[in-house]
Design an enzyme around this catalytic site. Structure first.
Site, PDB file in Angstrom:
ATOM      1  N   TYR A 144      58.824  23.237   2.955  1.00  0.00           N
ATOM      2  CA  TYR A 144      59.668  22.247   2.268  1.00  0.00           C
ATOM      3  C   TYR A 144      59.313  22.178   0.786  1.00  0.00           C
ATOM      4  O   TYR A 144      60.171  22.383  -0.071  1.00  0.00           O
ATOM      5  CB  TYR A 144      59.471  20.892   2.948  1.00  0.00           C
ATOM      6  CG  TYR A 144      60.360  19.791   2.437  1.00  0.00           C
ATOM      7  CD1 TYR A 144      61.708  19.718   2.814  1.00  0.00           C
ATOM      8  CD2 TYR A 144      59.863  18.799   1.590  1.00  0.00           C
ATOM      9  CE1 TYR A 144      62.529  18.692   2.361  1.00  0.00           C
ATOM     10  CE2 TYR A 144      60.672  17.771   1.140  1.00  0.00           C
ATOM     11  CZ  TYR A 144      61.994  17.711   1.528  1.00  0.00           C
ATOM     12  OH  TYR A 144      62.803  16.679   1.077  1.00  0.00           O
ATOM     13  N   LYS A 148      61.656  23.737  -2.024  1.00  0.00           N
ATOM     14  CA  LYS A 148      62.325  22.910  -3.033  1.00  0.00           C
ATOM     15  C   LYS A 148      61.919  23.333  -4.447  1.00  0.00           C
ATOM     16  O   LYS A 148      62.723  23.264  -5.372  1.00  0.00           O
ATOM     17  CB  LYS A 148      61.977  21.432  -2.811  1.00  0.00           C
ATOM     18  CG  LYS A 148      62.602  20.829  -1.556  1.00  0.00           C
ATOM     19  CD  LYS A 148      64.069  20.500  -1.775  1.00  0.00           C
ATOM     20  CE  LYS A 148      64.644  19.743  -0.586  1.00  0.00           C
ATOM     21  NZ  LYS A 148      66.073  19.451  -0.749  1.00  0.00           N
TER      22      LYS A 148
HETATM   23  P1  NAD Z   1      68.803  14.354   6.605  1.00  0.00           P
HETATM   24  O1  NAD Z   1      67.948  15.213   7.443  1.00  0.00           O
HETATM   25  O2  NAD Z   1      69.337  13.084   7.168  1.00  0.00           O
HETATM   26  O3  NAD Z   1      70.048  15.147   6.010  1.00  0.00           O
HETATM   27  C1  NAD Z   1      70.045  16.532   5.803  1.00  0.00           C
HETATM   28  C2  NAD Z   1      71.404  17.065   6.223  1.00  0.00           C
HETATM   29  O4  NAD Z   1      71.439  18.474   5.966  1.00  0.00           O
HETATM   30  C3  NAD Z   1      71.661  16.893   7.722  1.00  0.00           C
HETATM   31  O5  NAD Z   1      72.963  16.402   7.915  1.00  0.00           O
HETATM   32  C4  NAD Z   1      71.496  18.298   8.276  1.00  0.00           C
HETATM   33  O6  NAD Z   1      72.227  18.503   9.465  1.00  0.00           O
HETATM   34  C5  NAD Z   1      71.974  19.134   7.111  1.00  0.00           C
HETATM   35  N1  NAD Z   1      71.436  20.499   7.115  1.00  0.00           N
HETATM   36  C6  NAD Z   1      70.154  20.900   7.291  1.00  0.00           C
HETATM   37  N2  NAD Z   1      70.047  22.241   7.224  1.00  0.00           N
HETATM   38  C7  NAD Z   1      71.291  22.697   6.969  1.00  0.00           C
HETATM   39  C8  NAD Z   1      71.846  24.007   6.811  1.00  0.00           C
HETATM   40  N3  NAD Z   1      71.082  25.105   6.875  1.00  0.00           N
HETATM   41  N4  NAD Z   1      73.194  24.118   6.589  1.00  0.00           N
HETATM   42  C9  NAD Z   1      73.977  23.020   6.529  1.00  0.00           C
HETATM   43  N5  NAD Z   1      73.514  21.759   6.694  1.00  0.00           N
HETATM   44  C10 NAD Z   1      72.191  21.605   6.907  1.00  0.00           C
HETATM   45  O7  NAD Z   1      67.950  14.039   5.292  1.00  0.00           O
HETATM   46  P2  NAD Z   1      68.232  13.085   4.045  1.00  0.00           P
HETATM   47  O8  NAD Z   1      67.134  12.103   3.996  1.00  0.00           O
HETATM   48  O9  NAD Z   1      69.623  12.604   4.059  1.00  0.00           O
HETATM   49  O10 NAD Z   1      68.006  14.096   2.849  1.00  0.00           O
HETATM   50  C11 NAD Z   1      69.085  14.681   2.143  1.00  0.00           C
HETATM   51  C12 NAD Z   1      68.540  15.540   1.007  1.00  0.00           C
HETATM   52  O11 NAD Z   1      67.754  14.733   0.119  1.00  0.00           O
HETATM   53  C13 NAD Z   1      67.633  16.674   1.480  1.00  0.00           C
HETATM   54  O12 NAD Z   1      67.878  17.806   0.674  1.00  0.00           O
HETATM   55  C14 NAD Z   1      66.245  16.155   1.220  1.00  0.00           C
HETATM   56  O13 NAD Z   1      65.334  17.185   0.982  1.00  0.00           O
HETATM   57  C15 NAD Z   1      66.475  15.305  -0.032  1.00  0.00           C
HETATM   58  N6  NAD Z   1      65.442  14.268  -0.143  1.00  0.00           N
HETATM   59  C16 NAD Z   1      65.433  13.195   0.699  1.00  0.00           C
HETATM   60  C17 NAD Z   1      64.431  12.243   0.592  1.00  0.00           C
HETATM   61  C18 NAD Z   1      64.390  11.032   1.483  1.00  0.00           C
HETATM   62  O14 NAD Z   1      63.420  10.270   1.391  1.00  0.00           O
HETATM   63  N7  NAD Z   1      65.360  10.759   2.315  1.00  0.00           N
HETATM   64  C19 NAD Z   1      63.420  12.405  -0.367  1.00  0.00           C
HETATM   65  C20 NAD Z   1      63.440  13.530  -1.183  1.00  0.00           C
HETATM   66  C21 NAD Z   1      64.468  14.450  -1.086  1.00  0.00           C
END
Ligand code: NAD
Ligand code: UDP
Length: 313
Positions: A144, A148
């Site tokens: 991860y 990223k």
């Molecule tokens: P989440 O897991 O709820 O959402 C991720 C989404 O991406 C899901 O709907 C999943 O099905 C989809 N996905 C995963 N792999 C995929 C692929 N290969 N092709 C198509 N779709 C795919 O997570 P989230 O918390 O909503 O995070 C969303 C984004 O924000 C991510 O990129 C995550 O790294 C980033 N982020 C989130 C946080 C947090 O605290 N929530 C913090 C830092 C970064």
């Protein structure tokens, strides 16, 4: 009105973002492979003539015509991103490459959802965007963190080499309704455990700190960054309030009125000791700051998880 692609649009943050973009009068294409996303998260949007859902994996190219791309596809919880680490790396690298290729072809602006994890276990506190980080390139979080970091490198390489119009945000821990009950992240774990009367599982001594941002505040920051003409980033988006994990556990117990016990489990490898965003850049350049305090955001999340738990009984 823009036509906007949201990859990962059926996930936790993505579904709130799709909702906001539709409310603002845009056409939205939600692309997701439903690994950690759910149809339920976007069910209320289906039927809106401006909303379209595509089941697709970003590791394959997508042929679409759009004006803006929010690249959120990637599991965010350690439990889920470590389930298939190779796939997590492919999603971050091949997925970002594919979306950059699309942005280049159709001249769309692309925003990458990067993360505070690029700072690893930070030696500077709070973290500013100029800090290069202290991530372990071979540890269990590397799929991860390094995925990223490479995605950020790809964004800037396409920007410099091909003039792609990029935006990069580094998101700090975000929480709220539509997190999965089994998401594995600390806020959802503690709330679900408290509501079910189970022990709250603090990892380590609970002295590690995190800064928790409510999802509505975060989504506001994403949209401001996408539509800002002057800044490519990276920009930190997060709530600078800093809490220990043990403080969080006690707050959840108090707000749920739960009599659950707190138990101490081993700390996972490479778990960052402290984390707090410096959001000066976002404040000054985007006019952004978070408004929802932790207690308020936890209460809204508790309401969501209680209704799901009572519906599933
Ligand atoms: P989440 O897991 O709820 O959402 C991720 C989404 O991406 C899901 O709907 C999943 O099905 C989809 N996905 C995963 N792999 C995929 C692929 N290969 N092709 C198509 N779709 C795919 O997570 P989230 O918390 O909503 O995070 C969303 C984004 O924000 C991510 O990129 C995550 O790294 C980033 N982020 C989130 C946080 C947090 O605290 N929530 C913090 C830092 C970064
Ligand atoms: N954590 C915890 N109990 C849990 C889940 C997580 O004590 O049931 C801790 C975890 O070790 C970390 C912090 O809470 O120190 C935040 O974990 P999370 O997975 O939410 O996010 P990240 O580590 O990616 O910031």
């Amino acid at each position: 009105m823009n036509r906007i692609l949201v990859t990962g649009g059926a996930g936790f943050i993505g579904s709130h973002l799709c909702e906001k973009l539709l409310k603002d009068g845009n056409e939205v294409i939600c692309l997701d492979n439903f690994f950690t996303g759910r149809k339920e998260n976007i069910a209320h949007l289906v039927g809106n003539p401006s909303f379209e859902v595509v089941r697709h994996d970003v590791i394959e190219p997508a042929l679409l015509e759009v004006d803006q791309i929010y690249n959120l596809a990637c599991p965010a919880s350690p439990v889920h991103y470590q389930f298939n680490p190779v796939k997590t790396i492919k999603t971050n690298i091949m997925g970002t490459l594919n979306m950059l290729g699309l942005a280049k072809r159709v001249r769309a602006r692309i925003l990458q959802a990067s993360t505070s994890e690029v700072y690893g276990d930070p030696k500077e506190h709070p973290q500013t965007e100029s800090y290069w980080g202290n991530a372990n390139p071979i540890g269990t979080r590397a799929c991860y963190d390094e995925g990223k970091r490479c995605a950020e490198a790809l964004m800037f390489a396409y920007h410099r080499q091909n003039g792609v119009d990029i935006r990069v945000v580094r998101i700090f821990n975000t929480y709220g309704p539509r997190m999965l009950e089994n998401d594995g992240r600390v806020v959802s774990n503690f709330i679900v455990q408290a509501l079910r009367g189970q022990d709250l599982t603090v990892y380590g001594e609970g002295s590690q700190t995190r800064s928790f941002c409510y999802v509505d505040d975060l989504v506001d920051g994403l949209v401001r960054m996408m539509n800002n003409e002057n800044l490519v980033g990276p920009v930190n988006l997060g709530n600078p309030g800093e809490f220990t994990v043990l403080e969080l556990a006690n707050m959840v117990k108090k707000l749920t009125g739960s009599s659950s016990k707190i138990v101490y489990n081993p700390l996972p490898p490479d778990d960052p000791v402290q984390r707090r965003p410096d959001i000066t850049l976002a404040k000054e350049s985007l006019g952004w700051k978070p408004y929802v305090g932790l207690e308020d955001g936890l209460l809204r999340s508790i309401e969501y998880f209680s209704s799901r738990i009572s519906a599933s009984v």
